[in-house]
Scaffold this motif. Structure first.
Motif, mmCIF file in Angstrom:
data_model
loop_
_atom_site.group_PDB
_atom_site.id
_atom_site.type_symbol
_atom_site.label_atom_id
_atom_site.label_comp_id
_atom_site.label_asym_id
_atom_site.label_seq_id
_atom_site.Cartn_x
_atom_site.Cartn_y
_atom_site.Cartn_z
ATOM 1 N N ALA A 105 24.922 75.330 -15.033
ATOM 2 C CA ALA A 105 24.214 76.543 -15.458
ATOM 3 C C ALA A 105 22.666 76.022 -15.094
ATOM 4 C CB ALA A 105 24.436 76.513 -16.954
ATOM 5 N N GLY A 106 21.887 76.858 -15.276
ATOM 6 C CA GLY A 106 20.291 76.822 -15.141
ATOM 7 C C GLY A 106 19.481 77.992 -15.502
ATOM 8 N N SER A 107 18.159 78.060 -14.991
ATOM 9 C CA SER A 107 17.171 79.089 -14.919
ATOM 10 C C SER A 107 16.501 79.363 -14.024
ATOM 11 C CB SER A 107 16.465 78.583 -16.426
ATOM 12 O OG SER A 107 15.546 77.604 -15.708
ATOM 13 N N LEU A 108 16.225 80.636 -13.704
ATOM 14 C CA LEU A 108 15.305 81.184 -12.654
ATOM 15 C C LEU A 108 14.100 82.040 -13.276
ATOM 16 C CD1 LEU A 108 16.261 84.530 -12.059
ATOM 17 C CD2 LEU A 108 18.083 83.235 -11.440
ATOM 18 N N LEU A 109 13.299 82.180 -12.446
ATOM 19 C CA LEU A 109 12.170 83.218 -12.621
ATOM 20 C C LEU A 109 12.414 84.266 -11.440
ATOM 21 C CD1 LEU A 109 9.550 83.463 -14.031
ATOM 22 C CD2 LEU A 109 8.493 82.140 -12.382
ATOM 23 N N THR A 110 12.413 85.690 -12.064
ATOM 24 C CA THR A 110 12.639 86.530 -11.082
ATOM 25 C C THR A 110 11.284 86.960 -10.383
ATOM 26 O OG1 THR A 110 11.943 88.188 -12.690
ATOM 27 C CG2 THR A 110 14.352 87.745 -12.846
ATOM 28 N N ASP A 111 11.347 87.545 -9.435
ATOM 29 C CA ASP A 111 10.052 88.015 -8.612
ATOM 30 C C ASP A 111 9.085 88.961 -9.561
ATOM 31 O OD1 ASP A 111 11.279 86.681 -6.409
ATOM 32 O OD2 ASP A 111 11.350 88.498 -5.139
ATOM 33 N N MET A 154 18.041 92.225 -7.297
ATOM 34 C CA MET A 154 16.786 91.645 -7.680
ATOM 35 C C MET A 154 16.865 90.221 -6.897
ATOM 36 S SD MET A 154 15.876 90.455 -11.748
ATOM 37 C CE MET A 154 17.113 91.632 -12.310
ATOM 38 N N GLN A 155 15.739 89.673 -6.852
ATOM 39 C CA GLN A 155 15.525 88.411 -6.267
ATOM 40 C C GLN A 155 14.983 87.345 -7.090
ATOM 41 O OE1 GLN A 155 13.776 88.734 -2.489
ATOM 42 N NE2 GLN A 155 15.213 90.357 -2.023
ATOM 43 N N GLY A 156 14.995 86.073 -7.091
ATOM 44 C CA GLY A 156 14.280 85.092 -7.715
ATOM 45 C C GLY A 156 14.254 83.803 -7.132
ATOM 46 N N THR A 157 13.726 82.719 -8.212
ATOM 47 C CA THR A 157 13.469 81.655 -7.441
ATOM 48 C C THR A 157 14.136 80.609 -8.569
ATOM 49 O OG1 THR A 157 11.647 82.164 -6.426
ATOM 50 C CG2 THR A 157 11.956 79.634 -6.847
ATOM 51 N N VAL A 158 14.822 79.564 -8.263
ATOM 52 C CA VAL A 158 15.533 78.723 -9.284
ATOM 53 C C VAL A 158 14.484 77.838 -9.998
ATOM 54 C CG1 VAL A 158 17.295 76.768 -9.520
ATOM 55 C CG2 VAL A 158 17.639 78.573 -7.916
ATOM 56 N N ALA A 159 14.476 77.745 -11.093
ATOM 57 C CA ALA A 159 13.671 76.959 -11.990
ATOM 58 C C ALA A 159 14.235 75.736 -12.528
ATOM 59 C CB ALA A 159 13.062 77.717 -13.134
ATOM 60 N N SER A 160 15.650 75.857 -12.961
ATOM 61 C CA SER A 160 16.330 74.431 -13.247
ATOM 62 C C SER A 160 17.705 74.542 -13.133
ATOM 63 C CB SER A 160 15.974 74.223 -14.550
ATOM 64 O OG SER A 160 16.736 75.333 -15.386
ATOM 65 N N PHE A 161 18.411 73.634 -12.609
ATOM 66 C CA PHE A 161 19.953 73.591 -12.178
ATOM 67 C C PHE A 161 20.475 72.316 -12.635
ATOM 68 C CE2 PHE A 161 23.575 72.977 -9.489
ATOM 69 C CZ PHE A 161 24.219 73.935 -10.057
ATOM 70 N N ASP A 162 21.510 72.420 -13.826
ATOM 71 C CA ASP A 162 22.180 71.204 -14.104
ATOM 72 C C ASP A 162 23.610 71.264 -13.163
ATOM 73 O OD1 ASP A 162 23.946 69.174 -15.294
ATOM 74 O OD2 ASP A 162 23.084 69.842 -17.569
ATOM 75 N N VAL A 220 20.130 87.817 -7.337
ATOM 76 C CA VAL A 220 20.799 88.060 -8.485
ATOM 77 C C VAL A 220 21.090 89.481 -8.872
ATOM 78 C CG1 VAL A 220 20.095 87.873 -10.974
ATOM 79 C CG2 VAL A 220 19.000 86.471 -9.078
ATOM 80 N N GLU A 221 22.364 89.532 -9.687
ATOM 81 C CA GLU A 221 22.863 90.911 -10.228
ATOM 82 C C GLU A 221 22.975 90.740 -11.519
ATOM 83 O OE1 GLU A 221 26.361 91.926 -8.334
ATOM 84 O OE2 GLU A 221 25.744 91.707 -6.102
ATOM 85 N N THR A 222 22.466 91.793 -12.268
ATOM 86 C CA THR A 222 22.670 91.737 -13.829
ATOM 87 C C THR A 222 23.615 92.669 -14.265
ATOM 88 O OG1 THR A 222 20.689 93.139 -13.910
ATOM 89 C CG2 THR A 222 20.134 90.898 -14.021
ATOM 90 N N GLY A 223 24.003 92.659 -15.460
ATOM 91 C CA GLY A 223 24.728 93.559 -16.240
ATOM 92 C C GLY A 223 24.097 94.441 -16.730
ATOM 93 N N PRO A 230 11.512 84.942 -16.960
ATOM 94 C CA PRO A 230 12.522 83.825 -16.884
ATOM 95 C C PRO A 230 13.658 84.322 -17.479
ATOM 96 C CG PRO A 230 10.910 83.607 -18.596
ATOM 97 C CD PRO A 230 10.644 84.892 -17.802
ATOM 98 N N MET A 231 14.866 83.710 -16.678
ATOM 99 C CA MET A 231 16.153 84.274 -17.045
ATOM 100 C C MET A 231 17.030 82.945 -17.086
ATOM 101 S SD MET A 231 16.647 87.717 -15.330
ATOM 102 C CE MET A 231 18.165 88.301 -16.290
ATOM 103 N N ASP A 232 17.933 82.677 -18.044
ATOM 104 C CA ASP A 232 18.924 81.829 -17.802
ATOM 105 C C ASP A 232 20.353 82.382 -17.313
ATOM 106 O OD1 ASP A 232 17.527 79.708 -19.479
ATOM 107 O OD2 ASP A 232 17.972 80.721 -21.044
ATOM 108 N N PHE A 233 20.964 81.190 -16.619
ATOM 109 C CA PHE A 233 22.379 81.786 -16.064
ATOM 110 C C PHE A 233 23.338 80.876 -16.223
ATOM 111 C CE2 PHE A 233 20.141 79.544 -12.523
ATOM 112 C CZ PHE A 233 21.179 78.568 -12.151
#
Length: 62
Positions: free
Chosen positions: A14-20, A1-9, A47-50, A24-27
């Protein structure tokens, strides 16, 4: 899947993104590929998910 970074520390990597799909997902830092030192808000990522939907791997577009 693909997404866009929404936040990054940068200190925790760690951070969060918004998938296409608009979800919203945290990573966690552990999901970042070894070569990633920084992500910027708005950056496109792969992005790969479990099995339970958690993010297991993030790679940047080249």
């Amino acid at each position: 899947m693909q997404g866009t970074v929404a936040s990054f520390d940068q200190s925790t990597r760690a951070g969060s993104l918004l998938t296409d799909e608009g979800m919203p997902m945290d990573f966690p830092a552990a999901s970042l590929a070894d070569h990633i030192r920084h992500l910027r808000v708005g950056q496109r990522v792969f992005v790969e998910t479990g099995p339970s939907g958690e993010i297991t791997s993030i790679k940047i577009w080249t």
